[in-house]
Scaffold this motif. Structure first.
Motif, PDB file in Angstrom:
ATOM      1  N   THR A 146      38.687  27.357  36.264  1.00 22.91           N
ATOM      2  CA  THR A 146      39.623  26.235  36.187  1.00 22.91           C
ATOM      3  C   THR A 146      39.559  25.628  34.793  1.00 22.91           C
ATOM      4  N   PHE A 147      40.708  25.151  34.328  1.00 21.78           N
ATOM      5  CA  PHE A 147      40.826  24.476  33.038  1.00 21.78           C
ATOM      6  C   PHE A 147      41.469  23.112  33.270  1.00 21.78           C
ATOM      7  N   HIS A 148      40.899  22.089  32.682  1.00 19.60           N
ATOM      8  CA  HIS A 148      41.493  20.762  32.734  1.00 19.60           C
ATOM      9  C   HIS A 148      41.555  20.227  31.307  1.00 19.60           C
ATOM     10  N   ARG A 162      44.775  23.823  35.438  1.00 21.13           N
ATOM     11  CA  ARG A 162      45.183  25.157  35.887  1.00 21.13           C
ATOM     12  C   ARG A 162      44.011  25.871  36.546  1.00 21.13           C
ATOM     13  N   ARG A 163      44.299  26.519  37.654  1.00 22.34           N
ATOM     14  CA  ARG A 163      43.301  27.335  38.347  1.00 22.34           C
ATOM     15  C   ARG A 163      43.737  28.796  38.279  1.00 22.34           C
ATOM     16  N   MET A 164      42.778  29.691  38.010  1.00 24.55           N
ATOM     17  CA  MET A 164      43.073  31.117  37.930  1.00 24.55           C
ATOM     18  C   MET A 164      42.044  31.886  38.750  1.00 24.55           C
ATOM     19  N   VAL A 165      42.519  32.934  39.414  1.00 29.70           N
ATOM     20  CA  VAL A 165      41.654  33.770  40.244  1.00 29.70           C
ATOM     21  C   VAL A 165      41.886  35.235  39.884  1.00 29.70           C
ATOM     22  N   VAL A 201      48.990  24.788  39.042  1.00 30.90           N
ATOM     23  CA  VAL A 201      49.174  24.039  37.799  1.00 30.90           C
ATOM     24  C   VAL A 201      49.538  22.609  38.172  1.00 30.90           C
ATOM     25  N   ILE A 202      48.802  21.646  37.612  1.00 32.69           N
ATOM     26  CA  ILE A 202      49.082  20.222  37.834  1.00 32.69           C
ATOM     27  C   ILE A 202      49.205  19.547  36.475  1.00 32.69           C
ATOM     28  N   ASN A 203      50.300  18.850  36.242  1.00 33.65           N
ATOM     29  CA  ASN A 203      50.534  18.162  34.980  1.00 33.65           C
ATOM     30  C   ASN A 203      50.678  16.660  35.183  1.00 33.65           C
ATOM     31  N   THR A 214      53.594  25.381  31.623  1.00 38.90           N
ATOM     32  CA  THR A 214      53.515  23.933  31.774  1.00 38.90           C
ATOM     33  C   THR A 214      54.165  23.430  33.058  1.00 38.90           C
ATOM     34  N   ASP A 215      54.963  24.242  33.736  1.00 38.55           N
ATOM     35  CA  ASP A 215      55.604  23.797  34.970  1.00 38.55           C
ATOM     36  C   ASP A 215      54.572  23.636  36.081  1.00 38.55           C
ATOM     37  N   PRO A 216      54.647  22.565  36.857  1.00 40.82           N
ATOM     38  CA  PRO A 216      53.756  22.432  38.021  1.00 40.82           C
ATOM     39  C   PRO A 216      53.952  23.616  38.960  1.00 40.82           C
TER      40      PRO A 216
END
Length: 232
Positions: A146-148, A162-165, A201-203, A214-216
């Motif tokens: 995860t990146f914040h 953003r979360r990536m798996v 994705v959360i903005n 960048t889109d949620p």
């Protein structure tokens, strides 16, 4: 695949800059903020417990600090001249000007507009080991990260999560999206991390265009980790 990781690093997940040429990467001859010998010797110093001065706690699979320090302190770049250059602590553009004066290729890693951007990362042992080792591949690894990203300066405030798996070998990409073998949408595909799926994705605020996604977004399959995990 490992060569791709070397070119992009953890902090290039949001950009589409052109890769720099390795023959541009020469060590500085006159380092004003760090003794040259110490600069070279520091490449062999791997602190594996607790947070290092750049913000990494490899043993805990965690980073907390300025985005630029994530690039400077990543073990991925241990053979690059900029590795373990003294961390940024808020000095502003004079720090950036000095840094790119020594390492002109650094502009390919991030733009100066993100100098004061902060970053919190969490990942698991399958993505990067607690010794800072990157695997040869992430497909079928059960890895996640995860990146914040956060910015709050000069009346500009925004955040990007953003979360990536890790994808499975039975998953496939079509029109920029990942799907499982049953045709269910899993998440967003990216050329930068070709074996990872963006599933959330959360903005907040006005997220800069520099972020390639960048889109949620919330995966209809799952925005978490569990449903992507392969049975051991």
């Amino acid at each position: 695949m490992k060569q791709l990781y070397v070119l992009i690093g953890l902090t290039l997940v949001f950009m589409a800059f052109t890769s720099c040429e390795t023959d541009q990467m020469t060590a500085p001859e006159n380092v004003t903020t760090l003794d040259q010998a110490a600069f070279k010797n520091s490449k062999a110093d791997k602190k594996m417990t607790g947070f290092d001065q750049w913000g990494y706690n490899w043993n805990a699979h965690h980073f907390n600090g300025y985005l630029i320090n994530a690039v400077l302190g990543d073990f991925l770049f241990i053979d690059y001249p900029h590795y373990q250059y003294p961390p940024y602590t808020g000095e502003g553009m004079p720090y950036w000007d000095e840094l790119v004066g020594y390492f002109d290729y650094f502009v390919y890693f991030m733009p100066p507009e993100l100098l004061d951007c902060k970053l919190v990362m969490h990942w698991n042992e399958k993505l990067i080991s607690n010794e800072g080792v990157y695997p040869e591949k992430w497909m079928d690894s059960n890895g996640w990260i995860t990146f914040h990203f956060m910015y709050d300066k000069d009346n500009e405030k925004w955040s990007h999560f953003r979360r990536m798996v890790a994808a499975r070998s039975t998953d496939y990409v079509e029109n920029g999206m990942w799907y499982n073998k049953d045709g269910i949408e899993l998440g967003v595909a990216t050329d930068v991390w070709p074996e990872l799926i963006i599933n959330q994705v959360i903005n907040t605020g006005d997220v800069p265009y520099l972020f390639y996604r960048t889109d949620p977004y919330r995966s209809p399959y799952s925005p978490g980790y569990g449903k992507y995990k392969l049975n051991d």
